[in-house]
Motif scaffolding. Structure first.
Motif, PDB file in Angstrom:
ATOM      1  N   VAL A 115       0.840  -1.202   0.000  1.00 53.20           N
ATOM      2  CA  VAL A 115       0.000   0.000   0.000  1.00 53.20           C
ATOM      3  C   VAL A 115       0.873   1.249   0.000  1.00 53.20           C
ATOM      4  O   VAL A 115       0.601   2.220  -0.732  1.00 53.20           O
ATOM      5  N   ALA A 116       1.949   1.245   0.790  1.00 58.32           N
ATOM      6  CA  ALA A 116       2.856   2.402   0.808  1.00 58.32           C
ATOM      7  C   ALA A 116       3.472   2.621  -0.563  1.00 58.32           C
ATOM      8  O   ALA A 116       3.572   3.760  -1.046  1.00 58.32           O
ATOM      9  N   ARG A 117       3.868   1.525  -1.219  1.00 58.85           N
ATOM     10  CA  ARG A 117       4.447   1.658  -2.547  1.00 58.85           C
ATOM     11  C   ARG A 117       3.398   2.153  -3.545  1.00 58.85           C
ATOM     12  O   ARG A 117       3.691   2.993  -4.407  1.00 58.85           O
ATOM     13  N   ALA A 118       2.171   1.656  -3.434  1.00 57.34           N
ATOM     14  CA  ALA A 118       1.109   2.082  -4.345  1.00 57.34           C
ATOM     15  C   ALA A 118       0.871   3.581  -4.241  1.00 57.34           C
ATOM     16  O   ALA A 118       0.749   4.276  -5.270  1.00 57.34           O
ATOM     17  N   PHE A 119       0.815   4.104  -3.034  1.00 57.70           N
ATOM     18  CA  PHE A 119       0.577   5.537  -2.851  1.00 57.70           C
ATOM     19  C   PHE A 119       1.767   6.349  -3.349  1.00 57.70           C
ATOM     20  O   PHE A 119       1.600   7.426  -3.933  1.00 57.70           O
ATOM     21  N   SER A 120       2.979   5.851  -3.125  1.00 56.36           N
ATOM     22  CA  SER A 120       4.164   6.556  -3.591  1.00 56.36           C
ATOM     23  C   SER A 120       4.216   6.592  -5.113  1.00 56.36           C
ATOM     24  O   SER A 120       4.470   7.641  -5.721  1.00 56.36           O
ATOM     25  N   VAL A 121       3.968   5.452  -5.765  1.00 60.95           N
ATOM     26  CA  VAL A 121       3.987   5.400  -7.227  1.00 60.95           C
ATOM     27  C   VAL A 121       2.906   6.306  -7.813  1.00 60.95           C
ATOM     28  O   VAL A 121       3.125   7.011  -8.799  1.00 60.95           O
ATOM     29  N   ALA A 122       1.713   6.306  -7.200  1.00 67.03           N
ATOM     30  CA  ALA A 122       0.608   7.123  -7.709  1.00 67.03           C
ATOM     31  C   ALA A 122       0.940   8.610  -7.682  1.00 67.03           C
ATOM     32  O   ALA A 122       0.462   9.364  -8.540  1.00 67.03           O
ATOM     33  N   CYS A 123       1.766   9.037  -6.711  1.00 63.43           N
ATOM     34  CA  CYS A 123       2.033  10.465  -6.522  1.00 63.43           C
ATOM     35  C   CYS A 123       3.357  10.934  -7.098  1.00 63.43           C
ATOM     36  O   CYS A 123       3.535  12.122  -7.347  1.00 63.43           O
ATOM     37  N   SER A 124       4.294  10.042  -7.315  1.00 64.61           N
ATOM     38  CA  SER A 124       5.649  10.459  -7.659  1.00 64.61           C
ATOM     39  C   SER A 124       5.795  10.769  -9.136  1.00 64.61           C
ATOM     40  O   SER A 124       5.025  10.289  -9.976  1.00 64.61           O
ATOM     41  N   GLY A 125       6.815  11.580  -9.464  1.00 63.64           N
ATOM     42  CA  GLY A 125       7.084  11.909 -10.857  1.00 63.64           C
ATOM     43  C   GLY A 125       5.840  12.448 -11.538  1.00 63.64           C
ATOM     44  O   GLY A 125       5.229  13.410 -11.085  1.00 63.64           O
ATOM     45  N   ARG A 126       5.492  11.823 -12.656  1.00 63.75           N
ATOM     46  CA  ARG A 126       4.204  12.115 -13.284  1.00 63.75           C
ATOM     47  C   ARG A 126       3.167  11.242 -12.599  1.00 63.75           C
ATOM     48  O   ARG A 126       3.179  10.020 -12.737  1.00 63.75           O
ATOM     49  N   PRO A 127       2.229  11.814 -11.826  1.00 70.44           N
ATOM     50  CA  PRO A 127       1.243  11.000 -11.110  1.00 70.44           C
ATOM     51  C   PRO A 127       0.394  10.161 -12.058  1.00 70.44           C
ATOM     52  O   PRO A 127       0.304  10.431 -13.262  1.00 70.44           O
ATOM     53  N   GLY A 128      -0.235   9.146 -11.495  1.00 71.53           N
ATOM     54  CA  GLY A 128      -1.075   8.280 -12.310  1.00 71.53           C
ATOM     55  C   GLY A 128      -1.731   7.200 -11.476  1.00 71.53           C
ATOM     56  O   GLY A 128      -1.637   7.183 -10.248  1.00 71.53           O
ATOM     57  N   PRO A 129      -2.413   6.253 -12.139  1.00 70.96           N
ATOM     58  CA  PRO A 129      -3.172   5.235 -11.423  1.00 70.96           C
ATOM     59  C   PRO A 129      -2.335   4.003 -11.075  1.00 70.96           C
ATOM     60  O   PRO A 129      -1.435   3.605 -11.813  1.00 70.96           O
ATOM     61  N   VAL A 130      -2.676   3.409  -9.954  1.00 72.82           N
ATOM     62  CA  VAL A 130      -2.118   2.129  -9.514  1.00 72.82           C
ATOM     63  C   VAL A 130      -3.291   1.196  -9.231  1.00 72.82           C
ATOM     64  O   VAL A 130      -4.305   1.615  -8.661  1.00 72.82           O
ATOM     65  N   VAL A 131      -3.175  -0.053  -9.657  1.00 72.95           N
ATOM     66  CA  VAL A 131      -4.221  -1.050  -9.449  1.00 72.95           C
ATOM     67  C   VAL A 131      -3.666  -2.141  -8.544  1.00 72.95           C
ATOM     68  O   VAL A 131      -2.605  -2.715  -8.820  1.00 72.95           O
ATOM     69  N   VAL A 132      -4.393  -2.416  -7.457  1.00 73.53           N
ATOM     70  CA  VAL A 132      -3.967  -3.425  -6.485  1.00 73.53           C
ATOM     71  C   VAL A 132      -5.081  -4.458  -6.341  1.00 73.53           C
ATOM     72  O   VAL A 132      -6.188  -4.129  -5.904  1.00 73.53           O
ATOM     73  N   ALA A 133      -4.791  -5.698  -6.715  1.00 72.01           N
ATOM     74  CA  ALA A 133      -5.765  -6.785  -6.584  1.00 72.01           C
ATOM     75  C   ALA A 133      -5.637  -7.434  -5.210  1.00 72.01           C
ATOM     76  O   ALA A 133      -4.533  -7.639  -4.700  1.00 72.01           O
ATOM     77  N   LEU A 134      -6.798  -7.774  -4.621  1.00 70.22           N
ATOM     78  CA  LEU A 134      -6.865  -8.274  -3.244  1.00 70.22           C
ATOM     79  C   LEU A 134      -7.607  -9.603  -3.217  1.00 70.22           C
ATOM     80  O   LEU A 134      -8.842  -9.636  -3.227  1.00 70.22           O
ATOM     81  N   PRO A 135      -6.888 -10.743  -3.200  1.00 74.07           N
ATOM     82  CA  PRO A 135      -7.568 -12.036  -3.121  1.00 74.07           C
ATOM     83  C   PRO A 135      -8.487 -12.110  -1.905  1.00 74.07           C
ATOM     84  O   PRO A 135      -8.129 -11.674  -0.801  1.00 74.07           O
ATOM     85  N   GLU A 136      -9.664 -12.644  -2.124  1.00 74.29           N
ATOM     86  CA  GLU A 136     -10.691 -12.667  -1.079  1.00 74.29           C
ATOM     87  C   GLU A 136     -10.212 -13.386   0.178  1.00 74.29           C
ATOM     88  O   GLU A 136     -10.453 -12.929   1.304  1.00 74.29           O
ATOM     89  N   ASP A 137      -9.532 -14.536   0.023  1.00 77.78           N
ATOM     90  CA  ASP A 137      -9.095 -15.282   1.201  1.00 77.78           C
ATOM     91  C   ASP A 137      -7.955 -14.583   1.929  1.00 77.78           C
ATOM     92  O   ASP A 137      -7.804 -14.712   3.142  1.00 77.78           O
TER      93      ASP A 137
END
Length: 563
Positions: free
Chosen positions: A148-170
């Motif tokens: 999650v920390a990496r996702a937020f950093s990637v989304a905001c750094s440099g040229r901002p953009g989208p990050v997609v994180v899949a979450l297995p139900e189990d």
């Protein structure tokens, strides 16, 4: 964080995830619920995060993108697996092309069922890899803080953009001990002193400089400082496509916007420039007029390109001076007082550029076919609405009325997709009104555009959001019809629409609506609906009937087809 959710105690993956969202300052989430992430919804029950439940995943993702665009912090969206995720893809594409920080969390099938084409199974790394800055899947609940920390950093750094994180139900229901992370700290890049000296040297030497501002990572302070710098240095400033909130249109240095249907005088000014200062933007296809404004790869105009992402510098244009810096850091380094007064001809050029913008953006002389004159409508909106009104629109010729004739005065007042995504306006309006409940939010929509996500009117009713929708109905996909009539005159195919009574549509959802067919009906209808919106805290809609011939402010369909 309460003792019940202490990092030292085992928690479900859903609880670990929500605790990390709180840590990173998330205050709002947009979602369509799904059984694949029930553990997250349960953890959100007691979390200090507002939740907006939407009617379609595309709308939810667009709301989150709008939130990210206005705040500069990642908008957050949750959707379920398979069709839920693919519905949300439009919002991911907008965030990528608009350089908006967004984190999309997708519920996923159980880990043990992967690879069997299980119910609603999708490989999200493969599906979203080309659309997002990063797409990943979390296999171990203990790694949620890290990812999650990496996702937020990637989304905001440099040229901002989208990050997609899949979450297995189990994974979300298993209990684990997980260390906490640190809160997001966006990385700022600043220009070197020698680079700023060179910028000022080039500016002093230039006789016809022009600045173009665009992109993301701006804030109100950076905009204000750039305006003061432009005034002191006699620098005309234009805004890139759908980035008009980056410069006050009443400022004496404002020269107009580089969008669709651009002012020919502005294009001539840029082509005659002997210095182009490009701050924050990429000068992509639309603002570059189909990549014809500058030579590629080496522009014929000396170019200073300022961008927060080093990968964008030199990607298309080889600048004479590339500067890796965020807009706030670059603007903070701009001296407000020039070492020597600008040449008199520079000040004359600034005055001429602003005068050309004012003449181009005056709606008073505009006449179109039909009984409802949009020039008069825009005149009334300019007089009746506060200057901090947030204007939201999707894609279509109807948007020209806003882009050309509404004077944007301050940062945080424009939500429009540079990607040209239809259906964006209403979800964006919901996102803006949820963020700022007391601000005036106006959604400008076309008939085809509105019904892409018209069901989110129900979301606005549910959360009592007094959004004002101005819907222009000409019974067609107007932009496509315009191109069709130009390329295949008198051969209409696939562009006609049979529309509902949109005012009744709004009332059926629980809001308010009125039909407007003539110019003199618009002002009183707007006054009544604004009053109703404020009294009831419900959305309102003005269903404006536009003559099909009135395809643009300057040309009719007959003129386009040559008939």
């Amino acid at each position: 964080m309460s003792s019940e959710t202490s990092p030292s105690l085992p928690r479900t993956g859903g609880q670990i995830l929500v605790d990390q969202l709180v840590l990173h300052g998330v205050q709002h989430i947009f979602c369509v619920p799904g059984e694949s992430y029930l553990a997250v919804l349960d953890a959100l029950h007691d979390a200090p995060i507002a939740l907006t439940v939407c009617r379609q995943e595309g709308g939810a993702a667009m709301m989150a993108e709008a939130h990210g665009k206005l705040t500069g912090r990642p908008g957050v969206c949750f959707v379920t697996r398979g069709p839920g995720a693919t519905n949300a893809a439009a919002g991911v594409h907008i965030a990528m092309q608009d350089s908006t920080p967004l984190v999309l969390f997708v519920g996923q099938i159980e880990r043990g069922a992967r690879g069997r084409e299980a119910f609603q199974e999708v490989d999200y790394r493969a599906a979203f890899g080309p659309l997002a800055k990063w797409a990943t899947e979390v296999d171990d609940a203990r790694r949620l803080p890290e990812i999650v920390a990496r996702a937020f950093s990637v989304a905001c750094s440099g040229r901002p953009g989208p990050v997609v994180v899949a979450l297995p139900e189990d994974m979300l229901v298993e209990r684990a001990e997980a260390p906490t992370a640190r809160a997001l700290q966006p990385i700022e890049t600043a220009p070197a002193p020698a680079q700023m000296e060179r910028v000022l040297e080039l500016l002093r030497e230039a006789r016809n400089p022009v600045a173009v501002v665009g992109g993301s990572r701006w804030n109100a302070e950076a905009v204000a400082r750039l305006q003061d710098f432009a005034a002191a240095h006699a620098l005309p400033v234009a805004c890139s496509f759908r980035r008009q909130m980056l410069f006050d249109h009443q400022h004496p240095c404002y020269a107009g916007d580089l969008g669709l249907g651009v002012n020919p005088a502005l294009l001539a000014r840029i082509r005659a420039a002997d210095l182009l200062l490009l701050v924050g933007g990429r000068l992509s296809e639309v603002p570059s007029q189909g990549y014809t404004l500058l030579d590629i790869p080496t522009p014929q105009i000396p170019l200073v390109h300022v961008h927060p992402d080093p990968d964008e510098l030199g990607r298309v244009y080889q600048a004479q001076l590339p500067i890796n810096a965020t807009p706030p850091a670059f603007c903070a380094a701009l001296p407000l007082r020039p070492a020597q007064a600008p040449r008199p001809e520079r000040r004359q050029a600034v005055q001429a550029a602003h005068a050309a913008y004012q003449a181009w953006s005056d709606p008073a002389p505009i006449r179109i076919p039909g009984d409802l004159q949009m020039g008069a409508v825009m005149q009334h909106l300019r007089a009746a609405l506060p200057q901090d009104t947030v204007f939201c629109n999707g894609a279509g010729n109807f948007a020209t009325w806003v882009h050309r004739f509404w004077p944007f005065r301050q940062f945080g007042t424009q939500l429009a997709p540079t990607s040209g995504s239809m259906g964006y306006g209403l979800p964006a309006g919901v996102g803006a009104q949820r963020l700022w409940p007391e601000r005036t939010v106006v959604v400008f929509a076309g008939d085809g555009d509105f019904l892409m996500h018209g069901q989110e009117f129900a979301t606005a009713v549910q959360y009592r959001l007094p959004i004002i929708v101005v819907l222009l109905d000409n019974g067609m996909y107007g932009t496509i019809r315009m191109h069709q009539e130009r390329e295949y005159p008198h051969r209409v195919s696939g562009t006609a629409l049979q529309n509902p009574d949109f005012a009744a549509y709004a009332r059926a959802f629980g809001g308010h609506g009125e039909r407007v067919e003539r110019t003199e009906e618009f002002a009183p209808a707007l006054a009544r609906l604004r009053q109703q919106a404020q009294a009831t805290r419900l959305p309102v809609l003005l269903h404006c009937l536009i003559d099909p011939e009135a395809i643009t402010p300057s040309r009719s369909l007959s003129q386009i087809r040559g008939g």
